[in-house]
Design an enzyme around this catalytic site. Structure first.
Site, short mmCIF file in Angstrom:
data_model
loop_
_atom_site.label_atom_id
_atom_site.label_comp_id
_atom_site.label_asym_id
_atom_site.label_seq_id
_atom_site.Cartn_x
_atom_site.Cartn_y
_atom_site.Cartn_z
N HIS A 217 -96.41 32.88 62.92
CA HIS A 217 -97.17 33.47 61.81
C HIS A 217 -98.65 33.12 61.83
CE1 HIS A 217 -96.60 29.43 60.23
NE2 HIS A 217 -97.58 29.68 59.38
C1 UD1 Z 1 -99.81 30.03 54.58
C2 UD1 Z 1 -100.64 28.80 54.92
C3 UD1 Z 1 -100.17 28.21 56.24
C4 UD1 Z 1 -98.68 27.97 56.24
C5 UD1 Z 1 -97.95 29.25 55.84
C6 UD1 Z 1 -96.46 29.05 55.75
C7 UD1 Z 1 -102.99 28.77 54.20
C8 UD1 Z 1 -104.40 28.93 54.66
N1 UD1 Z 1 -102.04 29.12 55.07
O1 UD1 Z 1 -100.05 31.00 55.59
O2 UD1 Z 1 -100.84 26.97 56.45
O3 UD1 Z 1 -98.28 27.56 57.52
O4 UD1 Z 1 -98.44 29.69 54.57
O5 UD1 Z 1 -95.77 30.26 55.55
O6 UD1 Z 1 -102.78 28.33 53.10
N2 UD1 Z 1 -97.32 37.48 51.91
C9 UD1 Z 1 -96.23 38.15 51.42
N3 UD1 Z 1 -95.39 37.48 50.57
C10 UD1 Z 1 -95.61 36.19 50.19
C11 UD1 Z 1 -96.73 35.52 50.69
C12 UD1 Z 1 -97.57 36.17 51.56
O7 UD1 Z 1 -96.00 39.30 51.73
O8 UD1 Z 1 -94.80 35.64 49.41
C13 UD1 Z 1 -98.21 38.19 52.85
C14 UD1 Z 1 -99.48 38.64 52.17
O9 UD1 Z 1 -99.81 39.90 52.63
C15 UD1 Z 1 -100.53 37.66 52.65
C16 UD1 Z 1 -99.99 37.22 54.00
O10 UD1 Z 1 -98.56 37.30 53.89
O11 UD1 Z 1 -101.79 38.22 52.72
C17 UD1 Z 1 -100.38 35.83 54.35
O12 UD1 Z 1 -100.07 34.93 53.28
P1 UD1 Z 1 -101.03 33.65 53.00
O13 UD1 Z 1 -100.45 32.80 51.94
O14 UD1 Z 1 -102.44 34.09 52.85
O15 UD1 Z 1 -101.00 32.88 54.37
P2 UD1 Z 1 -99.78 32.54 55.34
O16 UD1 Z 1 -100.02 33.25 56.60
O17 UD1 Z 1 -98.46 32.70 54.64
#
Ligand code: UD1
Length: 373
Positions: A217
């Protein structure tokens, strides 16, 4: 008699939930053992809402026995700046209302840094669980979060000696550093028997030692089209001989759709929705090997001595390389590294010190000892 010690515990994203659960359980154990002696702890849980899908959040609360949050900030996704700002804006009134003795943050996600900034500016002491880890790679958003959090925190609870060293090198006073061990392993040890009973491998039609578990991811792997294409090509070739289980993170799924990539033509690859904690533990325990870019899975595979290839140029968890079963790989060397690994023993490395299931108890002791009177 001292008034109860008030803690504001912060969790926002999937790996945070695994780290906060044992701390909550250790607080309950402290209170149950108090009996008029010792100090009670009043614990208030804040969910920032950084992760909000049921598969990324609710399932972890349920499986890990985490109570419903006292405050749900529901900030959701966004750019780094807007997500961080939204968390700060929502967390500040909670701090002002609750007046905690400590704000306790875990790990290295945006929620960790945002809540640390808010508490530090309000003069509320911050304890950081999993302090001191460094990848020395500021291209990783998590490295920025670690540096800012550790610079501001008042109590730095580290998992390993390398963490202590990193903090000393950055000029953090010795009095703020306490090595407590790896809290993620507390959850693993607490849940391993429960996990075994849910029969993940049977449900997915897998045999122990006869499949590969993949999770990816990180933006460096999934946001760059050329990298994701090579990874999918290599997985396709591996899947001709080894069944591959690949629960797909929402970020990765979005990128695959955007780049027009899929596993449709690869019957050996099982793309799944994100899995819960117990299923993931079972898959890690029994895989022939893991291919991942997750921090937590590097540690969980080390605990089980399951070989792990980490698709990153560095790791902030060096004990998984020096003591554990982990090694780094790259898009360019992936095929050769997989071939090499399959020629080796199916169990590698040892369990690092203080991965003993008692870290949360040590954390609670430190919070009580180091609280401002
Ligand atoms: C985040 C953390 C990362 C961790 C990971 C675990 C930061 C900078 N990154 O990354 O360190 O390893 O979580 O999973 O804090 N999304 C969904 N549903 C959700 C959450 C997110 O669809 O419940 C999608 C959204 O479109 C979002 C993307 O996933 O924009 C990324 O989510 P985000 O929390 O920004 O970062 P992660 O890649 O999950």
């Amino acid at each position: 008699m001292l008034s109860p010690l008030k803690l504001l515990l912060v969790a926002g994203a999937r790996p945070n939930f695994i780290k906060i659960a044992p701390v909550i359980h250790a607080i309950w154990a402290n209170n149950a053992a108090c009996n008029g002696n010792g100090r009670l702890i009043d614990c208030c849980l804040v969910h920032t809402g950084q992760h909000y899908d049921s598969a990324m959040s609710d399932v972890f609360f349920r499986e890990l026995g985490i109570p419903s949050p006292n405050h749900d900030l529901e900030v959701g996704s966004g750019s780094h700046a807007s997500q961080t700002a939204n968390i700060m804006r929502a967390f500040e009134p909670v701090c002002i209302h609750e007046k905690p003795d400590w704000v306790v943050v875990v790990g290295d996600v945006n929620s960790t840094m945002a809540c640390t900034l808010v508490a530090a500016k309000l003069g509320i002491p911050v304890a950081h669980i999993e302090a001191g880890l460094r990848s020395f790679d500021r291209d990783m958003p998590e490295e920025i979060n670690r540096l800012v959090t550790d610079a501001l925190a008042d109590l730095l609870l580290t998992p390993s000696a390398d963490g202590d060293e990193n903090l000393r090198r950055e000029g953090i006073p010795e009095a703020k550093i306490r090595r407590v061990g790896n809290v993620m392993i507390d959850s693993l040890i607490a849940q391993i028997e429960v996990a075994e009973a849910i029969g993940t491998l049977q449900r997915l039609g897998l045999e122990p030692g006869r499949y590969v578990y993949v999770t990816l991811h990180r933006p460096s792997n999934v946001d760059i089209r050329e990298n994701l294409e090579v990874i999918i090509r290599e997985l396709s070739s591996l899947s001709e001989h080894w069944p591959i289980v690949f629960p797909i993170h929402p970020r990765t799924r979005q990128r695959m759709v955007a780049f027009g990539l899929s596993f449709d033509a690869q019957p050996g690859i099982r793309p799944l929705e994100p899995l819960g904690y117990l299923d993931s533990l079972n898959l890690t325990r029994h895989a022939r090997f893991l291919l991942t870019d997750s921090g937590g899975l590097q540690e969980e595979s080390t605990y089980f001595r399951t070989p792990c290839l980490t698709l990153r140029p560095n790791t902030e968890r060096p004990v998984t390389l020096t003591i554990g079963s982990n090694r780094l790989t790259s898009v360019a060397t992936l095929r050769a590294d997989i071939t090499q690994l399959l020629a080796e023993h199916s169990r590698l490395g040892q369990t690092p010190p203080l991965w003993d299931g008692h870290t949360a108890g040590r954390i609670v002791d430190e919070l009580l000892i180091n609280a401002r009177q």
